[in-house]
Design a protein around this motif. Structure first.
Motif, short mmCIF file in Angstrom:
data_model
loop_
_atom_site.label_atom_id
_atom_site.label_comp_id
_atom_site.label_asym_id
_atom_site.label_seq_id
_atom_site.Cartn_x
_atom_site.Cartn_y
_atom_site.Cartn_z
N MET A 8 0.73 -1.03 -0.10
CA MET A 8 0.23 -0.22 0.29
C MET A 8 0.83 1.92 0.03
O MET A 8 2.16 1.27 0.65
N ILE A 9 0.77 1.82 -0.61
CA ILE A 9 1.07 3.19 -0.76
C ILE A 9 0.11 4.90 -0.43
O ILE A 9 -0.82 4.45 0.52
N GLU A 10 1.41 5.36 0.19
CA GLU A 10 1.15 7.07 0.97
C GLU A 10 1.15 8.14 -0.01
O GLU A 10 2.68 8.18 0.01
N ILE A 11 0.56 8.86 0.07
CA ILE A 11 1.38 10.14 -0.39
C ILE A 11 1.16 10.79 -0.09
O ILE A 11 -0.23 11.85 1.14
N ARG A 12 1.67 11.38 0.92
CA ARG A 12 1.89 13.01 1.96
C ARG A 12 2.13 14.22 0.74
O ARG A 12 2.73 14.04 0.13
N THR A 13 1.34 15.22 1.44
CA THR A 13 1.11 16.53 0.07
C THR A 13 1.70 17.75 1.16
O THR A 13 1.65 17.24 2.76
N LEU A 14 2.72 18.34 0.50
CA LEU A 14 3.64 19.32 1.19
C LEU A 14 2.09 20.58 1.64
O LEU A 14 1.67 20.90 1.19
N ASP A 15 2.89 20.80 2.52
CA ASP A 15 2.05 21.26 3.05
C ASP A 15 2.89 22.76 3.30
O ASP A 15 3.64 23.23 4.40
N ARG A 16 2.69 23.55 2.77
CA ARG A 16 3.45 24.92 2.08
C ARG A 16 3.10 26.08 3.20
O ARG A 16 3.60 27.10 3.24
N GLU A 17 1.97 25.95 3.84
CA GLU A 17 1.03 27.24 4.63
C GLU A 17 2.20 26.76 6.13
O GLU A 17 2.13 27.57 6.82
N ASN A 18 2.43 25.83 6.33
CA ASN A 18 2.98 25.67 7.58
C ASN A 18 4.36 25.10 7.63
O ASN A 18 4.80 24.36 8.61
N LEU A 19 5.52 25.45 6.87
CA LEU A 19 6.57 24.86 7.05
C LEU A 19 7.36 25.69 7.87
O LEU A 19 6.86 27.40 8.63
N GLU A 20 8.08 25.03 8.54
CA GLU A 20 8.90 25.66 9.85
C GLU A 20 10.68 26.33 9.20
O GLU A 20 11.25 26.03 9.09
N ARG A 21 11.36 26.81 10.39
CA ARG A 21 11.99 27.28 9.94
C ARG A 21 12.93 26.80 10.97
O ARG A 21 13.26 26.92 12.10
N ALA A 22 14.11 27.28 10.00
CA ALA A 22 15.38 25.79 10.71
C ALA A 22 16.53 26.27 9.45
O ALA A 22 16.59 26.43 8.24
N TYR A 23 17.80 26.91 9.86
CA TYR A 23 19.01 26.64 8.73
C TYR A 23 18.60 27.99 8.12
O TYR A 23 19.82 28.24 7.40
N GLY A 24 18.26 29.29 8.41
CA GLY A 24 17.86 29.87 6.96
C GLY A 24 16.76 29.84 6.41
O GLY A 24 16.87 30.89 5.55
N LEU A 25 16.12 29.15 6.69
CA LEU A 25 15.37 28.45 5.16
C LEU A 25 13.87 27.88 6.14
O LEU A 25 13.85 27.71 7.13
N ASP A 26 12.70 28.07 4.86
CA ASP A 26 11.69 27.74 5.11
C ASP A 26 11.55 25.72 5.22
O ASP A 26 12.16 26.28 4.06
N GLY A 27 11.11 24.85 5.87
CA GLY A 27 11.03 23.16 5.00
C GLY A 27 10.07 22.79 5.74
O GLY A 27 9.66 23.48 7.17
N GLU A 28 9.94 21.41 5.32
CA GLU A 28 8.74 20.30 5.93
C GLU A 28 10.10 19.13 5.77
O GLU A 28 10.54 18.92 4.80
N ARG A 29 9.55 18.89 6.91
CA ARG A 29 10.42 17.60 6.87
C ARG A 29 10.14 16.11 6.98
O ARG A 29 9.40 16.14 6.68
N LEU A 30 10.85 15.67 6.26
CA LEU A 30 10.51 14.19 5.96
C LEU A 30 9.12 13.74 7.01
O LEU A 30 8.55 12.41 6.92
N LYS A 31 10.29 13.11 8.31
CA LYS A 31 10.27 12.29 9.56
C LYS A 31 9.17 13.93 10.83
O LYS A 31 9.97 14.22 10.30
N PRO A 32 8.37 12.76 11.19
CA PRO A 32 7.78 11.97 11.60
C PRO A 32 6.43 11.78 10.61
O PRO A 32 6.16 12.38 9.75
N TRP A 33 6.80 10.31 10.40
CA TRP A 33 5.44 9.72 8.91
C TRP A 33 5.44 8.86 9.20
O TRP A 33 6.67 7.73 8.32
N PRO A 34 4.73 8.20 9.94
CA PRO A 34 4.37 6.43 10.25
C PRO A 34 4.71 5.65 9.26
O PRO A 34 5.22 4.38 9.00
N ALA A 35 4.27 6.02 7.85
CA ALA A 35 4.17 4.49 6.66
C ALA A 35 5.55 4.97 6.30
O ALA A 35 6.03 3.85 5.42
#
Length: 123
Positions: free
Chosen positions: A1-28
């Motif tokens: 079974m696959i699971e597609i996770r959509t990038l949440d551009r409205e809630n990117l987190e700030r780290a290292y001077g840029l905005d991003g979304e970490r791969l984990k945690p992702w239970p799948a």
């Protein structure tokens, strides 16, 4: 079974001077690596840093300058770079548009933990 996770551009987190979304945690996802979708805003630069992990950057949109151990390299959508452990690196975006890339990193501990989770399983 696959699971597609959509990038949440409205809630990117700030780290290292840029905005991003970490791969984990992702239970799948069970992986021997970590990653981040990174957005470097127009006219900004990431925080220079070095670490013990192996890392690759995959340029997804736009263009920027990659600075590694004081040397500058053009870095454009479609490019991929291998960053060896210990190198001082940062991304500089001197353009009027956001630069987006995906960073993936791993080390032996991450790999060993991944292998331990699969010990005794058949391929």
């Amino acid at each position: 079974m696959i699971e597609i996770r959509t990038l949440d551009r409205e809630n990117l987190e700030r780290a290292y001077g840029l905005d991003g979304e970490r791969l984990k945690p992702w239970p799948a996802l069970n992986s021997p690596f970590e990653g981040v979708w990174a957005v470097l805003r127009a006219g900004t630069e990431s925080t220079p840093h070095a670490h013990h992990e192996y890392e690759i950057f995959i340029a997804m949109a736009g263009s920027a300058t990659l600075v590694v151990d004081g040397r500058k390299y053009p870095f454009t959508a479609g490019d991929i770079v291998n960053l060896p452990p210990g190198c001082l690196h940062q991304v500089v975006n001197e353009t009027d548009a956001d630069f987006e890339y995906y960073g993936v990193w791993w080390d032996t501990e991450m790999s060993q933990q991944f292998l331990a989770r699969h010990e005794g399983r058949s391929s």
